[in-house]
Write a protein that holds these residues in place. Sequence first.
Motif, mmCIF file in Angstrom:
data_model
loop_
_atom_site.group_PDB
_atom_site.id
_atom_site.type_symbol
_atom_site.label_atom_id
_atom_site.label_comp_id
_atom_site.label_asym_id
_atom_site.label_seq_id
_atom_site.Cartn_x
_atom_site.Cartn_y
_atom_site.Cartn_z
ATOM 1 N N ASP A 83 0.848 -1.197 0.000
ATOM 2 C CA ASP A 83 0.000 0.000 0.000
ATOM 3 C C ASP A 83 0.885 1.249 0.000
ATOM 4 O OD1 ASP A 83 -3.115 0.653 1.627
ATOM 5 O OD2 ASP A 83 -1.823 2.092 0.615
ATOM 6 N N ARG A 84 0.582 2.154 -0.912
ATOM 7 C CA ARG A 84 1.386 3.357 -1.093
ATOM 8 C C ARG A 84 1.433 4.235 0.153
ATOM 9 N NH1 ARG A 84 3.795 6.448 -4.753
ATOM 10 N NH2 ARG A 84 3.637 8.717 -4.567
ATOM 11 N N ARG A 85 0.479 4.070 1.047
ATOM 12 C CA ARG A 85 0.448 4.961 2.206
ATOM 13 C C ARG A 85 1.685 4.832 3.083
ATOM 14 N NH1 ARG A 85 -4.460 2.151 5.144
ATOM 15 N NH2 ARG A 85 -3.549 0.132 5.523
ATOM 16 N N TRP A 86 2.344 3.659 3.075
ATOM 17 C CA TRP A 86 3.559 3.549 3.883
ATOM 18 C C TRP A 86 4.605 4.552 3.405
ATOM 19 C CZ3 TRP A 86 1.695 1.506 7.754
ATOM 20 C CH2 TRP A 86 0.997 0.297 7.757
ATOM 21 N N GLN A 87 4.721 4.689 2.076
ATOM 22 C CA GLN A 87 5.665 5.660 1.547
ATOM 23 C C GLN A 87 5.212 7.090 1.813
ATOM 24 O OE1 GLN A 87 8.766 5.039 0.342
ATOM 25 N NE2 GLN A 87 8.251 3.029 1.149
ATOM 26 N N GLU A 88 3.917 7.312 1.802
ATOM 27 C CA GLU A 88 3.396 8.647 2.110
ATOM 28 C C GLU A 88 3.669 9.006 3.567
ATOM 29 O OE1 GLU A 88 -0.265 8.625 -1.130
ATOM 30 O OE2 GLU A 88 -0.660 8.135 0.982
ATOM 31 N N ILE A 89 3.533 8.039 4.452
ATOM 32 C CA ILE A 89 3.834 8.271 5.864
ATOM 33 C C ILE A 89 5.323 8.542 6.043
ATOM 34 C CG2 ILE A 89 3.941 7.189 8.147
ATOM 35 C CD1 ILE A 89 1.359 5.661 7.312
ATOM 36 N N ALA A 90 6.156 7.770 5.346
ATOM 37 C CA ALA A 90 7.601 7.971 5.430
ATOM 38 C C ALA A 90 7.970 9.361 4.937
ATOM 39 C CB ALA A 90 8.335 6.905 4.621
ATOM 40 N N GLU A 91 7.336 9.802 3.861
ATOM 41 C CA GLU A 91 7.597 11.141 3.333
ATOM 42 C C GLU A 91 7.192 12.210 4.348
ATOM 43 O OE1 GLU A 91 6.938 13.203 -0.925
ATOM 44 O OE2 GLU A 91 5.060 12.668 0.110
ATOM 45 N N GLY A 190 24.532 2.495 15.557
ATOM 46 C CA GLY A 190 25.329 3.643 15.153
ATOM 47 C C GLY A 190 24.485 4.843 14.783
ATOM 48 N N GLU A 191 23.367 4.610 14.105
ATOM 49 C CA GLU A 191 22.488 5.708 13.711
ATOM 50 C C GLU A 191 21.910 6.416 14.931
ATOM 51 O OE1 GLU A 191 19.557 4.473 10.789
ATOM 52 O OE2 GLU A 191 20.980 3.016 9.970
ATOM 53 N N HIS A 192 21.485 5.651 15.919
ATOM 54 C CA HIS A 192 20.908 6.260 17.117
ATOM 55 C C HIS A 192 21.973 6.980 17.946
ATOM 56 C CE1 HIS A 192 17.562 3.097 16.608
ATOM 57 N NE2 HIS A 192 17.124 4.266 16.172
ATOM 58 N N ARG A 193 23.173 6.433 17.962
ATOM 59 C CA ARG A 193 24.259 7.101 18.683
ATOM 60 C C ARG A 193 24.572 8.457 18.051
ATOM 61 N NH1 ARG A 193 27.619 3.366 18.370
ATOM 62 N NH2 ARG A 193 28.774 4.105 16.545
ATOM 63 N N GLN A 194 24.573 8.509 16.724
ATOM 64 C CA GLN A 194 24.817 9.776 16.032
ATOM 65 C C GLN A 194 23.724 10.796 16.352
ATOM 66 O OE1 GLN A 194 25.070 8.582 11.911
ATOM 67 N NE2 GLN A 194 27.297 8.470 11.968
ATOM 68 N N LEU A 195 22.486 10.335 16.430
ATOM 69 C CA LEU A 195 21.384 11.235 16.770
ATOM 70 C C LEU A 195 21.558 11.812 18.166
ATOM 71 C CD1 LEU A 195 18.238 9.376 15.356
ATOM 72 C CD2 LEU A 195 18.938 11.718 14.825
ATOM 73 N N GLU A 196 21.882 10.934 19.122
ATOM 74 C CA GLU A 196 22.076 11.405 20.501
ATOM 75 C C GLU A 196 23.218 12.410 20.567
ATOM 76 O OE1 GLU A 196 23.419 9.770 24.904
ATOM 77 O OE2 GLU A 196 24.389 9.177 23.035
ATOM 78 N N GLU A 197 24.338 12.080 19.945
ATOM 79 C CA GLU A 197 25.517 12.945 20.019
ATOM 80 C C GLU A 197 25.255 14.316 19.411
ATOM 81 O OE1 GLU A 197 28.480 10.626 18.079
ATOM 82 O OE2 GLU A 197 28.933 9.387 19.844
ATOM 83 N N LEU A 211 18.797 12.596 11.219
ATOM 84 C CA LEU A 211 17.448 12.041 11.337
ATOM 85 C C LEU A 211 16.816 11.849 9.967
ATOM 86 C CD1 LEU A 211 15.079 11.088 12.987
ATOM 87 C CD2 LEU A 211 14.355 13.475 13.277
ATOM 88 N N ALA A 212 16.983 12.814 9.077
ATOM 89 C CA ALA A 212 16.430 12.683 7.727
ATOM 90 C C ALA A 212 17.021 11.469 7.019
ATOM 91 C CB ALA A 212 16.701 13.956 6.928
ATOM 92 N N ARG A 213 18.330 11.250 7.187
ATOM 93 C CA ARG A 213 18.984 10.091 6.564
ATOM 94 C C ARG A 213 18.476 8.789 7.188
ATOM 95 N NH1 ARG A 213 23.765 11.926 6.913
ATOM 96 N NH2 ARG A 213 24.474 10.887 8.808
ATOM 97 N N HIS A 214 18.303 8.793 8.497
ATOM 98 C CA HIS A 214 17.791 7.644 9.238
ATOM 99 C C HIS A 214 16.416 7.232 8.704
ATOM 100 C CE1 HIS A 214 17.265 5.092 12.814
ATOM 101 N NE2 HIS A 214 16.115 5.698 13.063
ATOM 102 N N LEU A 215 15.536 8.206 8.533
ATOM 103 C CA LEU A 215 14.188 7.931 8.047
ATOM 104 C C LEU A 215 14.190 7.536 6.572
ATOM 105 C CD1 LEU A 215 12.323 10.878 9.824
ATOM 106 C CD2 LEU A 215 12.342 8.462 10.497
ATOM 107 N N THR A 216 15.102 8.105 5.803
ATOM 108 C CA THR A 216 15.199 7.774 4.388
ATOM 109 C C THR A 216 15.622 6.321 4.194
ATOM 110 O OG1 THR A 216 15.726 10.051 3.749
ATOM 111 C CG2 THR A 216 16.391 8.312 2.219
ATOM 112 N N MET A 217 16.531 5.840 5.045
ATOM 113 C CA MET A 217 16.970 4.450 4.950
ATOM 114 C C MET A 217 15.824 3.493 5.247
ATOM 115 S SD MET A 217 20.771 4.644 6.666
ATOM 116 C CE MET A 217 21.068 2.889 6.457
ATOM 117 N N THR A 218 14.974 3.858 6.214
ATOM 118 C CA THR A 218 13.811 3.034 6.514
ATOM 119 C C THR A 218 12.875 2.985 5.315
ATOM 120 O OG1 THR A 218 13.907 3.474 8.887
ATOM 121 C CG2 THR A 218 11.781 2.801 7.997
ATOM 122 N N ALA A 219 12.634 4.157 4.718
ATOM 123 C CA ALA A 219 11.742 4.215 3.557
ATOM 124 C C ALA A 219 12.309 3.401 2.396
ATOM 125 C CB ALA A 219 11.536 5.664 3.132
#
Length: 234
Positions: A83-91, A190-197, A211-219
């Motif tokens: 369902d396309r909505r997953w990508q819409e939510i990610a966006e 590593g991604e979460h550590r970078q966010l915290e730091e 954070l934008a890169r983190h979410l983009t990788m999930t999408a």
Amino acid sequence: MTQTAPTSTSPGKQMLSEQIYAHLRDAIMRGAYAPGDALKPQDLAREQGVSLAVVREALVRLVGEGLADRLPNRGFAVPAFSDRRWQEIAEARRTIEPVVLRMSVERGDVEWEARVRAAHHRLARTPAYVPEEGEHYSGTWSEAHRVFHRTLLEGCGNPVLLATFDRMWTASELARRWSAQRVPDRDHVGEHRQLEEAALARDADTAAEVLARHLTMTAAGLTGCAHHEPTEEA
């Protein structure tokens, strides 16, 4: 003028509905149902020993959270993975959350810093997988993950923005868990550590970028899954 007395739900029915909702939500999140599986109210009512009204109330709540679909003339079903909505939510998340994080870094106080550090410590020390929960992220890790991401944003001080995050998180949680089966080598630690730091260094630009890169990788992981859904022989 005649006023109509408001209808009320009995405490017993409300408690049963909450229990059925929690049971179904957990089953869907654990992968007990595959993408697109039917959620038949009659069968669920019989299995759980409750009324049809109680099951329907729970299912409608799941629909509101994006964890089930209401299909015209066909009842309810687990959302289809493609369902396309997953990508819409990610966006939507990539658009909104980095902005809120930037606000949080700029406005957060010392107490916020302490909460971020504590939330990251809990996440880093919580196993992502446990044998009894199979290939999906464990429920404990998933909650620690949610708390960390929400805590990062809480410094913004805007409850409307935080409520928006809550809705988007719930709607995307199922797809994120499904993606975990296809991208097992992703460096979440590593991604979460970078966010915290970046957040604690008060580097709003870097924090928003990470954070934008983190979410983009999930999408990106979800897109790959949508194009390569498992067959019956897999």
